[in-house]
Design a protein around this motif. Structure first.
Motif, short mmCIF file in Angstrom:
data_model
loop_
_atom_site.label_atom_id
_atom_site.label_comp_id
_atom_site.label_asym_id
_atom_site.label_seq_id
_atom_site.Cartn_x
_atom_site.Cartn_y
_atom_site.Cartn_z
N THR A 103 -6.68 47.44 -40.50
CA THR A 103 -6.07 48.64 -39.80
C THR A 103 -6.29 48.10 -38.24
N THR A 104 -5.53 47.04 -37.83
CA THR A 104 -5.87 46.56 -36.50
C THR A 104 -4.79 47.15 -35.65
N CYS A 105 -3.80 47.66 -36.22
CA CYS A 105 -2.69 48.42 -35.50
C CYS A 105 -1.84 49.34 -36.34
N ASP A 106 -1.25 50.33 -35.78
CA ASP A 106 -0.83 51.28 -36.50
C ASP A 106 0.38 50.99 -37.01
N GLY A 107 1.30 50.11 -36.51
CA GLY A 107 2.53 49.55 -37.20
C GLY A 107 2.17 48.77 -38.51
N LYS A 108 1.26 48.10 -38.39
CA LYS A 108 0.89 47.26 -39.66
C LYS A 108 0.43 48.33 -40.60
N LYS A 109 -0.40 49.32 -40.37
CA LYS A 109 -0.88 50.19 -41.31
C LYS A 109 0.37 50.83 -42.03
N LYS A 110 1.39 51.15 -41.27
CA LYS A 110 2.57 51.70 -41.99
C LYS A 110 3.31 50.66 -42.86
N HIS A 122 -4.39 45.78 -50.38
CA HIS A 122 -5.83 46.30 -50.21
C HIS A 122 -5.93 46.42 -48.90
N VAL A 123 -6.03 47.62 -48.47
CA VAL A 123 -6.37 47.63 -47.15
C VAL A 123 -7.77 47.82 -46.58
N MET A 124 -8.44 47.05 -45.56
CA MET A 124 -9.59 47.34 -44.99
C MET A 124 -9.64 48.18 -43.79
N TYR A 125 -10.58 49.26 -43.75
CA TYR A 125 -10.45 50.07 -42.64
C TYR A 125 -11.26 49.63 -41.37
N LEU A 126 -10.84 49.16 -40.53
CA LEU A 126 -11.64 48.52 -39.35
C LEU A 126 -11.99 49.54 -38.48
N PRO A 127 -13.71 49.60 -38.12
CA PRO A 127 -13.91 50.51 -37.21
C PRO A 127 -13.62 49.86 -35.75
N TYR A 128 -13.17 50.65 -34.68
CA TYR A 128 -12.68 50.11 -33.28
C TYR A 128 -13.91 50.01 -32.42
N ARG A 129 -15.09 50.33 -32.59
CA ARG A 129 -16.26 50.00 -31.53
C ARG A 129 -16.87 49.06 -32.43
N SER A 130 -17.21 47.68 -31.81
CA SER A 130 -17.89 46.69 -32.31
C SER A 130 -19.42 46.89 -31.79
N ALA A 138 -20.25 50.68 -41.47
CA ALA A 138 -18.79 51.06 -42.14
C ALA A 138 -18.13 49.57 -42.41
N TRP A 139 -18.34 48.64 -41.50
CA TRP A 139 -17.58 47.56 -41.81
C TRP A 139 -18.19 46.60 -43.22
N LYS A 140 -19.72 47.03 -43.17
CA LYS A 140 -20.30 46.36 -44.28
C LYS A 140 -19.77 46.93 -45.79
N GLU A 141 -19.67 48.32 -45.56
CA GLU A 141 -19.03 48.90 -46.94
C GLU A 141 -17.67 48.55 -47.23
N SER A 303 -7.53 43.10 -29.12
CA SER A 303 -7.29 44.06 -28.58
C SER A 303 -7.37 45.54 -29.18
N CYS A 304 -7.48 45.36 -30.23
CA CYS A 304 -7.71 46.77 -31.06
C CYS A 304 -8.96 47.31 -30.78
N MET A 305 -9.85 46.66 -30.48
CA MET A 305 -11.31 46.88 -30.11
C MET A 305 -11.26 47.80 -28.84
N SER A 306 -11.90 49.00 -28.61
CA SER A 306 -11.98 49.73 -27.31
C SER A 306 -13.54 50.19 -27.28
N PRO A 307 -14.09 49.76 -26.35
CA PRO A 307 -13.80 48.73 -25.42
C PRO A 307 -13.97 47.43 -25.78
N ASN A 308 -13.53 46.49 -25.22
CA ASN A 308 -13.16 45.05 -25.53
C ASN A 308 -13.62 44.20 -24.70
N PRO A 309 -15.03 44.30 -24.16
CA PRO A 309 -15.39 43.32 -23.05
C PRO A 309 -15.44 41.76 -23.41
#
Length: 382
Positions: A103-110, A122-130, A138-141, A303-309
């Protein structure tokens, strides 16, 4: 002197024959998994005895078919990939057993919802904070859920030993590619940007991993020996460009040609997906393999991460290591997250005096002339 041109031509031929090798893999009983992103934990698929192949399409040919289902103001990567799938003209999609999305972007999710009507997805649900505990948990699961899925689909058991073997192999691949990329740190670079793309594609589309990596190591050694002996494939005095931005695949070629064909510059580093962004960090081989994969993949500076330093940290680091004269940020039309990051990058580079230019493009060849004009003006300014 080693014949580097012949070696590169052989690599191009190998990449062109990759669809045949995927067909042969499938017919021999080896499972095939189609992927879209460098967040994909490749090691899990390898540990299950399968091969992965990228489904990120980079041709404008199937976009018209995709636009019968999808909006026109959608990124070309999604439209091209979906168009190839619904027209059954992508051999990689045709032969894959299932599609692994994220789930790196809304377009790909759809898009994954629609692809599920054609292939299991099979979709992996990616957290947006690293790098925060909740995201790591969540990512380990998600990785554990993927392991359970591939075990069920392929009727295998993914052991920790198999994961460790896959981690070592993938780390070797990353290390080999990092050595390839480092050939451009010399002045002048030992390889052009187009040479680097050809040699890296050879690894990405070589499914006999051990053999391909050994051959890539031989190529790197030959280039280094030729350089030491005085061969210069790139003219001296050209401007050194660091490319960043969207995952572009082969559509990146027109950008590199715009930099290099006029003799004014050379692309010395590619920070975008599939290159330095995906190879720089290795997976820790000393800890639990699932924990190691969790930590490594969640650090990806997308860039899907927020923030993304970390993206700016990467760019500043690579700018120093590759002695870049300027940064070229290449964004696909309608890729909102990368487009939104251009302002922050522009301000940061302006503050430290690094020349920076953002370019928006798509998969067509219609903007090649305009692209060349803008890039030439940027190079002349440096």
């Amino acid at each position: 002197m080693h014949d580097i041109d012949s070696m590169l031509e052989s690599m191009k031929d190998s990449v062109a024959a990759a669809p045949v090798r995927i067909k042969e893999s499938k017919e021999s009983g080896t499972p095939v998994v189609g992927t879209f992103c460098i967040f994909t934990p490749w090691e899990v698929i390898r540990a299950a005895g399968a091969v992965t192949v990228s489904l990120c399409s980079t041709s404008e040919k199937p976009i018209a078919a995709a636009e019968e289902h999808l909006p026109r103001n959608l990124c070309p990567l999604i439209k091209s990939s979906y168009g190839f799938a619904i027209t059954d003209t992508c051999p990689y999609f045709h032969f894959c057993d299932f599609v692994l999305g994220e789930t790196t972007c809304d377009g790909k999710k759809k898009m994954f919802e629609y692809l599920n009507a054609l292939k299991p997805v099979h979709v992996m649900y990616l957290p947006y904070r690293s790098a925060v505990p909740e995201s790591l948990a969540a990512w380990k699961e998600e990785i554990l859920r993927l392991i359970r899925y591939v075990e069920e689909v392929f009727s295998v058991t993914v052991t920790n030993d198999a994961l460790r073997d896959a981690i070592r192999l993938r780390n070797r691949e990353r290390s080999v590619l990092n050595r390839l990329f480092a050939l451009a740190r010399t002045d002048p670079p030992a390889l052009s940007g187009m040479d680097i793309l050809t040699a890296s594609d050879y690894v990405k589309y070589g499914f006999d991993y051990e053999t391909v990596l050994t051959q890539e190591e031989t190529f790197i050694r030959c280039v280094a020996e030729n350089y030491e002996a005085g061969e210069r494939r790139v003219p001296e005095g050209g401007k050194r460009i660091l490319v960043t931005g969207c995952p572009l695949g082969r559509s990146l070629h027109k950008v590199v040609r715009a930099v290099e064909d006029g003799g004014l510059g050379t692309v010395v580093a590619f920070e975008n997906c599939g290159n330095l962004k995906g190879t720089t960090d290795l997976v820790d081989e000393t800890i639990d393999p699932v924990d190691a994969l969790t930590e490594r993949y969640l650090k990806t500076p997308c860039s899907c991460m927020s923030p993304n330093p970390r993206r700016l940290e990467f760019l500043e680091r690579f700018g120093r290591e590759y002695r870049a004269d300027g940064v070229l940020d290449v964004i696909l039309q309608a890729c909102h997250t990368y487009n939104l990051e251009t302002h922050g990058l522009r301000e940061s580079f302006r503050a430290d005096g690094t020349p920076y230019m953002a370019i928006e493009t798509d998969y067509s060849q219609g903007d090649v002339g305009q692209l060349s004009t803008r890039v030439a003006a940027f190079l002349e300014m440096l």
